[in-house]
Design an enzyme around this catalytic site. Structure first.
Site, PDB file in Angstrom:
ATOM      1  CB  SER A 124      -0.783  -0.024   1.201  1.00 30.18           C
ATOM      2  OG  SER A 124      -1.438   1.276   1.258  1.00 30.18           O
ATOM      3  CE1 TYR A 149      -3.929  -2.705   5.660  1.00 32.58           C
ATOM      4  CE2 TYR A 149      -3.462  -0.457   5.121  1.00 32.58           C
ATOM      5  CZ  TYR A 149      -3.852  -1.649   4.862  1.00 32.58           C
ATOM      6  OH  TYR A 149      -4.059  -2.024   3.457  1.00 32.58           O
ATOM      7  CE  LYS A 153      -1.682  -4.398   3.345  1.00 34.73           C
ATOM      8  NZ  LYS A 153      -1.620  -5.808   2.876  1.00 34.73           N
TER       9      LYS A 153
HETATM   10  P1  NAD Z   1     -10.926  -7.049   1.456  1.00 34.77           P
HETATM   11  O1  NAD Z   1     -11.347  -6.997   2.732  1.00 34.77           O
HETATM   12  O2  NAD Z   1     -12.192  -6.971   0.412  1.00 34.77           O
HETATM   13  O3  NAD Z   1     -10.277  -8.640   0.834  1.00 34.77           O
HETATM   14  C1  NAD Z   1      -9.603  -9.222   1.877  1.00 34.77           C
HETATM   15  C2  NAD Z   1      -9.879 -10.682   1.449  1.00 34.77           C
HETATM   16  O4  NAD Z   1      -9.110 -11.473   2.611  1.00 34.77           O
HETATM   17  C3  NAD Z   1     -11.432 -11.048   2.066  1.00 34.77           C
HETATM   18  O5  NAD Z   1     -12.042 -11.629   1.367  1.00 34.77           O
HETATM   19  C4  NAD Z   1     -10.952 -11.396   3.665  1.00 34.77           C
HETATM   20  O6  NAD Z   1     -12.159 -12.335   3.813  1.00 34.77           O
HETATM   21  C5  NAD Z   1      -9.743 -12.355   3.258  1.00 34.77           C
HETATM   22  N1  NAD Z   1      -9.031 -12.655   4.618  1.00 34.77           N
HETATM   23  C6  NAD Z   1      -8.617 -11.895   5.501  1.00 34.77           C
HETATM   24  N2  NAD Z   1      -7.660 -12.462   6.310  1.00 34.77           N
HETATM   25  C7  NAD Z   1      -7.884 -13.881   5.888  1.00 34.77           C
HETATM   26  C8  NAD Z   1      -7.192 -14.991   6.436  1.00 34.77           C
HETATM   27  N3  NAD Z   1      -6.468 -15.064   7.593  1.00 34.77           N
HETATM   28  N4  NAD Z   1      -7.388 -16.110   5.684  1.00 34.77           N
HETATM   29  C9  NAD Z   1      -8.216 -16.044   4.585  1.00 34.77           C
HETATM   30  N5  NAD Z   1      -8.592 -15.196   4.155  1.00 34.77           N
HETATM   31  C10 NAD Z   1      -8.615 -13.813   4.678  1.00 34.77           C
HETATM   32  O7  NAD Z   1      -9.825  -6.036   0.857  1.00 34.77           O
HETATM   33  P2  NAD Z   1      -9.166  -5.628  -0.352  1.00 34.77           P
HETATM   34  O8  NAD Z   1      -9.996  -4.130  -0.552  1.00 34.77           O
HETATM   35  O9  NAD Z   1      -9.865  -6.164  -1.389  1.00 34.77           O
HETATM   36  O10 NAD Z   1      -8.002  -5.724  -0.289  1.00 34.77           O
HETATM   37  C11 NAD Z   1      -7.124  -6.510  -0.647  1.00 34.77           C
HETATM   38  C12 NAD Z   1      -5.604  -6.518  -0.232  1.00 34.77           C
HETATM   39  O11 NAD Z   1      -5.113  -5.125  -0.615  1.00 34.77           O
HETATM   40  C13 NAD Z   1      -5.649  -6.386   1.450  1.00 34.77           C
HETATM   41  O12 NAD Z   1      -4.342  -6.996   1.593  1.00 34.77           O
HETATM   42  C14 NAD Z   1      -5.500  -4.683   1.755  1.00 34.77           C
HETATM   43  O13 NAD Z   1      -4.685  -4.502   2.590  1.00 34.77           O
HETATM   44  C15 NAD Z   1      -4.684  -4.310   0.325  1.00 34.77           C
HETATM   45  N6  NAD Z   1      -5.112  -2.831  -0.089  1.00 34.77           N
HETATM   46  C16 NAD Z   1      -6.153  -2.624  -0.226  1.00 34.77           C
HETATM   47  C17 NAD Z   1      -6.371  -1.153  -0.441  1.00 34.77           C
HETATM   48  C18 NAD Z   1      -7.735  -0.474  -0.423  1.00 34.77           C
HETATM   49  O14 NAD Z   1      -8.062   0.566  -0.410  1.00 34.77           O
HETATM   50  N7  NAD Z   1      -8.816  -1.313  -0.803  1.00 34.77           N
HETATM   51  C19 NAD Z   1      -5.169  -0.111  -0.633  1.00 34.77           C
HETATM   52  C20 NAD Z   1      -4.124  -0.955  -0.415  1.00 34.77           C
HETATM   53  C21 NAD Z   1      -3.713  -2.053   0.046  1.00 34.77           C
HETATM   54  N1  UFG Z   2     -12.712  11.143   3.404  1.00 35.15           N
HETATM   55  C1  UFG Z   2     -13.424  12.052   3.863  1.00 35.15           C
HETATM   56  N2  UFG Z   2     -14.439  11.528   4.333  1.00 35.15           N
HETATM   57  C2  UFG Z   2     -14.839  10.410   4.399  1.00 35.15           C
HETATM   58  C3  UFG Z   2     -13.980   9.290   3.864  1.00 35.15           C
HETATM   59  C4  UFG Z   2     -12.566   9.885   3.491  1.00 35.15           C
HETATM   60  O1  UFG Z   2     -13.445  13.567   3.680  1.00 35.15           O
HETATM   61  O2  UFG Z   2     -15.872   9.964   4.980  1.00 35.15           O
HETATM   62  C5  UFG Z   2     -11.184  11.828   2.703  1.00 35.15           C
HETATM   63  C6  UFG Z   2      -9.941  11.618   3.651  1.00 35.15           C
HETATM   64  O3  UFG Z   2      -9.836  12.614   4.648  1.00 35.15           O
HETATM   65  C7  UFG Z   2      -9.012  11.597   2.576  1.00 35.15           C
HETATM   66  C8  UFG Z   2      -9.849  11.235   1.107  1.00 35.15           C
HETATM   67  O4  UFG Z   2     -10.976  11.083   1.487  1.00 35.15           O
HETATM   68  O5  UFG Z   2      -8.559  12.822   2.249  1.00 35.15           O
HETATM   69  C9  UFG Z   2      -9.529   9.423   0.855  1.00 35.15           C
HETATM   70  O6  UFG Z   2      -9.713   8.794   2.164  1.00 35.15           O
HETATM   71  P1  UFG Z   2      -9.871   7.220   2.201  1.00 35.15           P
HETATM   72  O7  UFG Z   2     -10.067   6.844   3.514  1.00 35.15           O
HETATM   73  O8  UFG Z   2     -10.965   6.602   0.938  1.00 35.15           O
HETATM   74  O9  UFG Z   2      -8.481   6.812   1.816  1.00 35.15           O
HETATM   75  P2  UFG Z   2      -7.212   6.819   2.487  1.00 35.15           P
HETATM   76  O10 UFG Z   2      -6.064   7.611   1.226  1.00 35.15           O
HETATM   77  O11 UFG Z   2      -7.090   7.644   3.701  1.00 35.15           O
HETATM   78  O12 UFG Z   2      -6.554   5.508   2.700  1.00 35.15           O
HETATM   79  C10 UFG Z   2      -6.768   4.336   1.611  1.00 35.15           C
HETATM   80  C11 UFG Z   2      -6.729   3.096   2.336  1.00 35.15           C
HETATM   81  C12 UFG Z   2      -5.662   2.732   2.810  1.00 35.15           C
HETATM   82  C13 UFG Z   2      -4.439   2.661   1.971  1.00 35.15           C
HETATM   83  C14 UFG Z   2      -4.309   3.959   1.339  1.00 35.15           C
HETATM   84  C15 UFG Z   2      -3.398   4.138   0.186  1.00 35.15           C
HETATM   85  O13 UFG Z   2      -7.778   3.092   3.164  1.00 35.15           O
HETATM   86  O14 UFG Z   2      -5.701   1.323   3.596  1.00 35.15           O
HETATM   87  O15 UFG Z   2      -5.791   4.383   0.776  1.00 35.15           O
HETATM   88  O16 UFG Z   2      -3.074   5.309  -0.089  1.00 35.15           O
HETATM   89  F1  UFG Z   2      -3.306   2.353   2.481  1.00 35.15           F
END
Ligand code: NAD
Ligand code: UFG
Length: 338
Positions: A124, A149, A153
């Site tokens: 991330s 979190y 990572k």
């Molecule tokens: P998500 O929660 O939708 O998907 C994660 C999946 O992993 C889920 O289906 C959950 O059931 C499964 N899971 C969690 N722990 C497990 C375990 N111990 N064994 C088996 N399954 C397990 O999340 P996502 O948004 O699809 O994110 C996927 C990955 O990308 C995550 O590692 C997250 O940290 C990373 N990531 C997401 C974002 C974002 O904004 N969505 C940003 C940066 C990184």
């Molecule tokens: N925001 C609002 N209102 C809300 C939610 C978010 O104003 O209800 C704003 C936040 O302050 C920020 C922007 O919208 O300025 C984006 O916020 P998000 O929570 O959607 O995303 P972040 O950038 O905070 O973080 C996300 C994921 C993290 C990941 C990161 C990577 O949640 O897990 O992107 O850049 F690490």
């Protein structure tokens, strides 16, 4: 080629499984469904017109992983499984360190035993130090994370780099995602957060459909053009395609490589709300409230390395992201539950 996708039932995993099936790969998913719904995988298979193999279980379960690697000839693993709610990680640090680190340790142990050493990890942009100048390059400074979190990572990147340096037979891609939003254009799969959404786009779509009264915008006094936070939003289908490119890279190389998956463009919270309203002709009531602790003003990627080395580039624009997020929300007002 057969790909094991951990966390494949989740938001990014389900879109990636679909792109893999479209690309002719065999797909094996392991997911304990702690934050997802098996309906997502049914829909992925229906959209692809092809089936995948699903193991329901925990990636920390060594016996399950050994069975999977015995039963399936896995060429490459994409490791999505993990917990991802920043605020929850502050109140439940042990659970986050246990889940996010022990999944990786168990997975790499069994991959090592099986002699299968191609791995792609979901990292991330949160690993980058807040004081970096923009855009963020893969060489920008990391560390100084502000929540458990983010540390999971950061630590996982260290663990995988160490493993890879110790044994050159490993091929590891660390993919640093920026802000994935949107949904598949069919509206059949999308983001389905449990409870009150933490992230901006699901909060916008749930407000627009009437599940939430109004969006709270966290601060309008940042040093940005309109004072609201700026992020690099990337369409989840572009992100999924980035994983297919990473699979091809990983199986053809050795060593560890880091890639940003972003668009290189930053949009503010007000840009997001305005574009969403315009594209979808729907209103999103909002109020400006105090800054959210831990947020930074601006975060966006330099995606040049990914384009040069993976041959991948995000193609969809903000209007596509807003339209597809709304299409998914309208077709699934209560997410997969309904
Ligand atoms: P998500 O929660 O939708 O998907 C994660 C999946 O992993 C889920 O289906 C959950 O059931 C499964 N899971 C969690 N722990 C497990 C375990 N111990 N064994 C088996 N399954 C397990 O999340 P996502 O948004 O699809 O994110 C996927 C990955 O990308 C995550 O590692 C997250 O940290 C990373 N990531 C997401 C974002 C974002 O904004 N969505 C940003 C940066 C990184
Ligand atoms: N925001 C609002 N209102 C809300 C939610 C978010 O104003 O209800 C704003 C936040 O302050 C920020 C922007 O919208 O300025 C984006 O916020 P998000 O929570 O959607 O995303 P972040 O950038 O905070 O973080 C996300 C994921 C993290 C990941 C990161 C990577 O949640 O897990 O992107 O850049 F690490």
């Amino acid at each position: 080629m057969r790909i094991l996708v951990t966390g494949g039932a989740g938001y990014i995993g389900s879109h990636t499984c679909l792109e893999l099936l479209h690309g002719g790969y065999d797909v094996v998913v392991v997911d304990n469904l702690c934050n997802s719904n098996p309906v997502a995988l049914e829909r992925v298979q229906a959209l692809a017109g092809k089936s995948l193999t699903f193991y329901q279980g925990d990636v920390r379960d060594l016996a399950l992983l050994r069975r999977i690697f015995q039963e399936q000839e896995i060429d490459c693993v994409i490791h999505f499984a993990g917990l991802k709610a920043v605020g929850e990680s502050v109140s439940q640090p042990w659970r986050y360190y246990d889940n996010n680190l022990n999944t990786t340790l168990a997975l790499t142990k069994v991959m090592e035993e099986a002699g299968r050493k191609n791995l792609i990890f979901s990292s991330s942009a949160t690993v980058y130090t807040a004081s970096n100048t923009m855009p963020l390059q893969e060489t920008s400074q990391t560390g100084g994370c502000t929540n458990p979190y983010g540390w999971t990572k950061f630590m996982t990147e260290q663990i995988l780099s160490g493993i890879s340096h110790a044994d050159p037979a490993w091929s590891v891609c660390l993919l640093r995602y920026f802000n994935p939003i949107g949904a598949h254009e069919s509206g059949q799969i999308g983001e389905d957060p449990r409870g009150i959404p933490n992230n901006l786009m699901p909060y916008i779509t749930q407000t627009a459909i009437g599940r939430r009264e109004r969006l709270s915008i966290f601060g309008d006094d940042y040093d940005t053009p309109d004072g609201t936070g700026v992020r690099d939003y990337i369409h989840v289908v572009d992100l999924a395609k980035g994983h297919v490119a990473a699979v091809n890279y990983t199986v053809a190389h050795q060593g560890v490589e880091v890639f940003n998956l972003g668009t290189g463009k930053g949009y503010s919270v007000l840009d997001m709300v305005n574009t969403f309203q315009q594209v979808n002709q729907v209103s999103v009531p909002y109020q400006i409230v105090a800054r959210r602790p831990g947020d930074i003003a601006t975060c966006y990627a330099d995606p040049e390395k990914s384009e040069r080395m993976l041959g991948w580039k995000a193609e969809k624009d903000l209007a596509d992201m807003c339209r597809d997020a709304w299409n998914w929300q309208c077709k699934n007002p209560q997410g997969y539950q309904a």
